[in-house]
Write a protein that holds these residues in place. Structure first.
Motif, mmCIF file in Angstrom:
data_model
loop_
_atom_site.group_PDB
_atom_site.id
_atom_site.type_symbol
_atom_site.label_atom_id
_atom_site.label_comp_id
_atom_site.label_asym_id
_atom_site.label_seq_id
_atom_site.Cartn_x
_atom_site.Cartn_y
_atom_site.Cartn_z
ATOM 1 N N ASP A 36 -64.084 -35.884 9.332
ATOM 2 C CA ASP A 36 -64.900 -35.271 10.370
ATOM 3 C C ASP A 36 -66.303 -35.865 10.185
ATOM 4 O O ASP A 36 -66.822 -35.858 9.069
ATOM 5 C CB ASP A 36 -64.915 -33.752 10.132
ATOM 6 C CG ASP A 36 -65.789 -33.014 11.137
ATOM 7 O OD1 ASP A 36 -66.703 -33.632 11.710
ATOM 8 O OD2 ASP A 36 -65.557 -31.809 11.319
ATOM 9 N N VAL A 37 -66.881 -36.358 11.275
ATOM 10 C CA VAL A 37 -68.150 -37.084 11.156
ATOM 11 C C VAL A 37 -69.256 -36.215 10.535
ATOM 12 O O VAL A 37 -70.177 -36.719 9.890
ATOM 13 C CB VAL A 37 -68.558 -37.709 12.504
ATOM 14 C CG1 VAL A 37 -69.166 -36.661 13.431
ATOM 15 C CG2 VAL A 37 -69.503 -38.879 12.311
ATOM 16 N N ARG A 38 -69.122 -34.865 10.678
ATOM 17 C CA ARG A 38 -70.159 -33.984 10.109
ATOM 18 C C ARG A 38 -70.245 -34.106 8.592
ATOM 19 O O ARG A 38 -71.272 -33.840 7.990
ATOM 20 C CB ARG A 38 -69.889 -32.527 10.504
ATOM 21 C CG ARG A 38 -70.312 -32.253 11.937
ATOM 22 C CD ARG A 38 -69.860 -30.910 12.393
ATOM 23 N NE ARG A 38 -68.400 -30.831 12.404
ATOM 24 C CZ ARG A 38 -67.706 -29.807 12.876
ATOM 25 N NH1 ARG A 38 -68.317 -28.764 13.370
ATOM 26 N NH2 ARG A 38 -66.396 -29.820 12.858
ATOM 27 N N LYS B 1 -67.168 -30.538 0.943
ATOM 28 C CA LYS B 1 -68.339 -29.873 1.550
ATOM 29 C C LYS B 1 -69.161 -29.156 0.477
ATOM 30 O O LYS B 1 -70.391 -29.195 0.488
ATOM 31 C CB LYS B 1 -67.878 -28.849 2.599
ATOM 32 C CG LYS B 1 -67.324 -29.493 3.853
ATOM 33 C CD LYS B 1 -66.967 -28.396 4.848
ATOM 34 C CE LYS B 1 -66.190 -28.972 6.014
ATOM 35 N NZ LYS B 1 -65.450 -27.951 6.751
ATOM 36 N N GLU C 171 -58.282 -36.550 7.226
ATOM 37 C CA GLU C 171 -58.967 -35.278 7.539
ATOM 38 C C GLU C 171 -60.450 -35.489 7.794
ATOM 39 O O GLU C 171 -61.269 -34.602 7.583
ATOM 40 C CB GLU C 171 -58.770 -34.297 6.388
ATOM 41 C CG GLU C 171 -57.330 -33.841 6.269
ATOM 42 C CD GLU C 171 -57.196 -32.722 5.276
ATOM 43 O OE1 GLU C 171 -57.702 -31.620 5.557
ATOM 44 O OE2 GLU C 171 -56.603 -32.971 4.217
#
Ligand code: ADP
Length: 300
Positions: free
Chosen positions: A168-170, A144, A166
């Motif tokens: 996550d589409v975000r 991120k 782990e």
């Protein structure tokens, strides 16, 4: 210049007749060690093909760590910002069947030290970078942080969503290039791989504001989806695979090398198909990645 932020692993390869199913034990016919890790593999693939590549990652203060750094350097990857940490270098245990299929378990000891702090210390590198390659064998918080830095410095992001444990589409929303294999894409989209259709892929791309989606399709080649052009299927010449470890990484490194040279996207996909097609015909990951001359010889 391309920055690769990712894993650096020693691959412990176990050649078996067939990959064990849950509850089954099989005997290895041969055991060998090869330098790998998705991040390091993609860095090597790109550097061998002539790209200027800086690696950001961690190795342990052990013999494997020295070999891993040496392998990166021999291929021309810049390693001065790779950090040595007081734990074992990460390892991946890879079962390779006679058919050339593989299954992989990663012990990510040193890779856990690729932290937000480490990236912050090296963030000045992003000011000069044009592309940044990311995969998912390092902590999600770090991924991120790298994505944020890329946006700040206007660096294009190439995201290889692998492994998906782990995911996550975000994480992938707004990335410039998303390059999964077919199985990864179907898992991300919550579909069965045999029911994936172009319409769903384009809808997924638009909903998540992805610039370009390139799906690798094993011996068939790859498919390109973007917001502007028609979906393009780039077929490849089927090869007799003896070890597919690193095929996707070679594809990714080669693809980014070509686009960083401002080559058209279809050229980049063809170039990447050829590079990874050569790689699957030889054993190992990094050591089987082709040079520029080998790929260009086949391209012409
Ligand atoms: P991954 O290694 O991530 O599972 P794929 O299996 O889709 O990814 O392979 C990546 C790329 O490697 C493919 O898009 C293709 O270009 C090349 N490739 C893989 N297997 C073969 C093969 N048997 N013959 C020719 N090219 C192959």
């Amino acid at each position: 210049m391309i920055i690769v932020v990712g894993s650096i692993n020693m691959d412990v390869c176990l050649n078996v007749d067939k990959i064990p199913v849950p509850g089954e034990t099989v005997m290895a016919e041969k055991v060998s060690k090869n330098c790998g890790g998705k991040g390091a593999n993609q860095a090597v693939a790109a550097a061998r093909l002539g790209a200027e590549v800086i690696m950001l990652g961690c190795v342990g203060e052990d013999e494997n760590g020295d070999s891993l750094l040496h392998s990166l350097e021999m291929s021309g990857v810049k390693t001065e910002y790779v950090m040595k940490v007081p734990v074992a270098s990460s390892s991946a245990y890879i079962c390779i069947s006679k058919k050339g299929d593989n299954s992989i378990v990663v012990d990510s000891s040193a890779n856990r030290f690729v932290t937000v702090d480490y990236i912050e210390k090296n963030k000045f590198l992003f000011a000069d970078a044009k592309y940044c390659i990311l995969q998912m064998e390092i902590p999600v918080e770090t991924i991120k942080c790298v994505i944020k830095l890329c946006r700040t410095y206007n660096v294009k992001i190439i995201f290889n969503p692998s492994p998906l444990s782990e995911f996550d589409v975000r994480l992938i929303q707004g990335v410039d290039y998303l390059i999964p294999n077919e199985i990864e894409l179907s898992e991300i989209m919550g579909k069965k791989s045999d029911s994936l259709c172009d319409y769903d892929c384009i809808k997924f791309l638009k909903e998540n504001e992805i610039g370009t989606l390139v799906v690798t399709l094993g011996s068939l080649g790859c498919k390109i989806f973007d917001n502007v052009n028609e979906t393009v299927f780039i077929k490849t010449k089927e090869r007799e695979a003896i070890d597919t470890t690193g095929a996707g990484d070679t594809f990714l490194g080669a693809f980014v090398t070509a686009i960083s040279e401002r080559k058209p996207i279809e050229y980049a996909a063809n170039f990447a198909n050829i590079a990874s097609g050569i790689e699957v015909m030889r054993p190992g990951a990094q050591r089987s990645m082709p040079t520029r001359e080998e790929v260009e010889y086949e391209y012409n």
